[in-house]
Motif scaffolding. Sequence first.
Motif, PDB file in Angstrom:
ATOM      1  N   ASP A  90      41.138  52.821  28.429  1.00 49.02           N
ATOM      2  CA  ASP A  90      42.736  52.726  28.017  1.00 49.02           C
ATOM      3  C   ASP A  90      43.498  53.260  29.315  1.00 49.02           C
ATOM      4  OD1 ASP A  90      42.327  51.915  25.168  1.00 49.02           O
ATOM      5  OD2 ASP A  90      41.679  54.131  24.964  1.00 49.02           O
ATOM      6  N   MET A  91      43.085  52.484  30.494  1.00 47.14           N
ATOM      7  CA  MET A  91      44.008  52.718  31.548  1.00 47.14           C
ATOM      8  C   MET A  91      45.131  52.047  31.437  1.00 47.14           C
ATOM      9  SD  MET A  91      41.422  52.470  35.034  1.00 47.14           S
ATOM     10  CE  MET A  91      39.943  53.319  35.062  1.00 47.14           C
ATOM     11  N   PRO A  92      46.052  52.792  31.635  1.00 48.99           N
ATOM     12  CA  PRO A  92      47.453  52.130  31.995  1.00 48.99           C
ATOM     13  C   PRO A  92      47.655  51.065  32.973  1.00 48.99           C
ATOM     14  CG  PRO A  92      47.832  54.652  31.912  1.00 48.99           C
ATOM     15  CD  PRO A  92      46.395  54.403  32.121  1.00 48.99           C
ATOM     16  N   MET A  93      48.242  50.066  33.091  1.00 50.20           N
ATOM     17  CA  MET A  93      47.989  48.810  33.840  1.00 50.20           C
ATOM     18  C   MET A  93      48.189  49.115  35.282  1.00 50.20           C
ATOM     19  SD  MET A  93      50.224  45.282  33.414  1.00 50.20           S
ATOM     20  CE  MET A  93      49.587  43.827  34.269  1.00 50.20           C
ATOM     21  N   GLU A  94      49.121  49.943  35.629  1.00 46.45           N
ATOM     22  CA  GLU A  94      49.363  50.177  37.113  1.00 46.45           C
ATOM     23  C   GLU A  94      48.198  51.039  37.637  1.00 46.45           C
ATOM     24  OE1 GLU A  94      51.711  49.122  39.406  1.00 46.45           O
ATOM     25  OE2 GLU A  94      52.280  47.891  37.646  1.00 46.45           O
ATOM     26  N   GLU A  95      47.618  51.763  36.951  1.00 48.32           N
ATOM     27  CA  GLU A  95      46.377  52.621  37.378  1.00 48.32           C
ATOM     28  C   GLU A  95      45.245  51.675  37.172  1.00 48.32           C
ATOM     29  OE1 GLU A  95      43.538  56.098  35.607  1.00 48.32           O
ATOM     30  OE2 GLU A  95      45.358  55.908  34.785  1.00 48.32           O
ATOM     31  N   ALA A  96      45.183  50.809  36.303  1.00 46.46           N
ATOM     32  CA  ALA A  96      44.102  49.675  36.442  1.00 46.46           C
ATOM     33  C   ALA A  96      44.228  48.802  37.713  1.00 46.46           C
ATOM     34  CB  ALA A  96      44.246  48.798  35.277  1.00 46.46           C
ATOM     35  N   LYS A  97      45.256  48.423  38.162  1.00 46.33           N
ATOM     36  CA  LYS A  97      45.525  47.717  39.327  1.00 46.33           C
ATOM     37  C   LYS A  97      45.024  48.309  40.240  1.00 46.33           C
ATOM     38  CE  LYS A  97      49.509  44.969  37.944  1.00 46.33           C
ATOM     39  NZ  LYS A  97      51.108  44.801  38.328  1.00 46.33           N
ATOM     40  N   ASN A  98      45.359  49.868  40.586  1.00 45.14           N
ATOM     41  CA  ASN A  98      44.628  50.472  41.815  1.00 45.14           C
ATOM     42  C   ASN A  98      43.247  50.636  41.579  1.00 45.14           C
ATOM     43  OD1 ASN A  98      47.318  50.917  42.617  1.00 45.14           O
ATOM     44  ND2 ASN A  98      47.617  52.841  41.476  1.00 45.14           N
ATOM     45  N   TYR A  99      42.712  50.882  40.314  1.00 35.49           N
ATOM     46  CA  TYR A  99      41.292  51.046  40.527  1.00 35.49           C
ATOM     47  C   TYR A  99      40.615  49.718  40.940  1.00 35.49           C
ATOM     48  CZ  TYR A  99      36.790  50.784  37.626  1.00 35.49           C
ATOM     49  OH  TYR A  99      35.661  50.484  37.062  1.00 35.49           O
ATOM     50  N   ILE A 100      41.049  48.693  40.169  1.00 32.41           N
ATOM     51  CA  ILE A 100      40.314  47.210  40.520  1.00 32.41           C
ATOM     52  C   ILE A 100      40.399  46.919  41.780  1.00 32.41           C
ATOM     53  CG2 ILE A 100      40.400  44.862  39.865  1.00 32.41           C
ATOM     54  CD1 ILE A 100      40.956  45.650  36.988  1.00 32.41           C
ATOM     55  N   ASN A 101      41.507  47.019  42.619  1.00 31.95           N
ATOM     56  CA  ASN A 101      41.670  47.003  44.042  1.00 31.95           C
ATOM     57  C   ASN A 101      40.698  47.671  44.886  1.00 31.95           C
ATOM     58  OD1 ASN A 101      43.720  44.864  43.790  1.00 31.95           O
ATOM     59  ND2 ASN A 101      45.111  46.408  43.966  1.00 31.95           N
ATOM     60  N   GLU A 102      40.555  49.018  44.389  1.00 28.79           N
ATOM     61  CA  GLU A 102      39.488  50.056  45.037  1.00 28.79           C
ATOM     62  C   GLU A 102      38.023  49.075  44.791  1.00 28.79           C
ATOM     63  OE1 GLU A 102      39.787  52.274  47.264  1.00 28.79           O
ATOM     64  OE2 GLU A 102      41.967  52.270  47.207  1.00 28.79           O
ATOM     65  N   LEU A 103      37.871  49.050  43.499  1.00 26.01           N
ATOM     66  CA  LEU A 103      36.636  48.183  43.208  1.00 26.01           C
ATOM     67  C   LEU A 103      36.277  47.173  44.078  1.00 26.01           C
ATOM     68  CD1 LEU A 103      34.304  48.583  41.061  1.00 26.01           C
ATOM     69  CD2 LEU A 103      35.704  47.008  39.688  1.00 26.01           C
ATOM     70  N   ARG A 104      37.430  46.325  44.313  1.00 26.21           N
ATOM     71  CA  ARG A 104      37.131  45.022  44.963  1.00 26.21           C
ATOM     72  C   ARG A 104      36.607  45.298  46.454  1.00 26.21           C
ATOM     73  NH1 ARG A 104      42.454  42.338  44.627  1.00 26.21           N
ATOM     74  NH2 ARG A 104      41.758  40.818  46.135  1.00 26.21           N
ATOM     75  N   ALA A 105      37.530  46.242  46.852  1.00 26.19           N
ATOM     76  CA  ALA A 105      37.286  46.678  48.290  1.00 26.19           C
ATOM     77  C   ALA A 105      36.032  47.062  48.464  1.00 26.19           C
ATOM     78  CB  ALA A 105      38.342  47.883  48.725  1.00 26.19           C
ATOM     79  N   PHE A 106      35.456  48.010  47.609  1.00 25.89           N
ATOM     80  CA  PHE A 106      33.995  48.584  47.671  1.00 25.89           C
ATOM     81  C   PHE A 106      33.057  47.404  47.708  1.00 25.89           C
ATOM     82  CE2 PHE A 106      30.271  50.085  45.506  1.00 25.89           C
ATOM     83  CZ  PHE A 106      29.671  51.148  46.216  1.00 25.89           C
ATOM     84  N   TYR A 107      33.232  46.381  46.673  1.00 25.03           N
ATOM     85  CA  TYR A 107      32.155  45.441  46.726  1.00 25.03           C
ATOM     86  C   TYR A 107      32.343  44.462  48.178  1.00 25.03           C
ATOM     87  CZ  TYR A 107      30.227  46.259  42.260  1.00 25.03           C
ATOM     88  OH  TYR A 107      29.408  46.861  41.206  1.00 25.03           O
ATOM     89  N   GLY A 108      33.783  44.148  48.375  1.00 26.24           N
ATOM     90  CA  GLY A 108      34.011  43.221  49.462  1.00 26.24           C
ATOM     91  C   GLY A 108      33.277  43.919  50.971  1.00 26.24           C
ATOM     92  N   ASN A 109      33.442  45.263  51.014  1.00 24.05           N
ATOM     93  CA  ASN A 109      32.850  45.774  52.228  1.00 24.05           C
ATOM     94  C   ASN A 109      31.251  45.509  52.337  1.00 24.05           C
ATOM     95  OD1 ASN A 109      34.946  46.658  53.649  1.00 24.05           O
ATOM     96  ND2 ASN A 109      35.371  48.441  52.212  1.00 24.05           N
TER      97      ASN A 109
END
Length: 205
Positions: A178-197
């Motif tokens: 139940d993450m708030p949307m703005e928190e979710a955006k930050n989390y997913i961007n970090e997840l993308r960066a992790f996998y992207g690297n």
Amino acid sequence: MASRIEGFDEEILSCAKEEFLEKGYTDASIRTIAQNAGVSTSTIYTRYSDKEGLFRFLVEPVAKGLKELLRQSLSDFSSLTGHEQNEKFMEYSDRGFEAVIAYIYEYFSEFKLLITGAPGNYYQEFLEGLVELDTNCTKKFLIQVGSKALAEGRVTDGFLHVVSSAFYSGIFEVVIHDMPMEEAKNYINELRAFYGNGWKEYYRK
């Protein structure tokens, strides 16, 4: 799945969503849903066959909508040349995931039911559909940018499946917790960066 009937399905589905969210799929009562919607239980069974049919009728349009959104985004990216894909990777990725996040939060309750309370293998089948789209696009991308990872066997179908499945499962953690949307955006961007690297090693020629 039958088409929705305006003014009829909406009330039943609204009551069903409330019941499923409150009690979970197993403990949800068709009788309670019928009473709250002002219809008979036989009406629900005639229209949706059974409780699972009602559940699927509620969440399936949303599940298909996300799959189509992802399919279109990946298709647009795959239509680019290898050079264009290299140049515009982040542009397309950012735009695609912004749309995905917005869609998930527009239908957050339905995704909550789909991810945390779906009967049988329904959620796994949904996840596998997303993974198949993603892995097919990734293979095309590796080939178009001239990577030797596939030819050398460093990237296999099994490897792609595991990585993609873990990635999308990670995305859906925002719904589970139940993450708030703005928190979710930050989390997913970090997840993308992790996998992207991690993927950078395989994008090299």
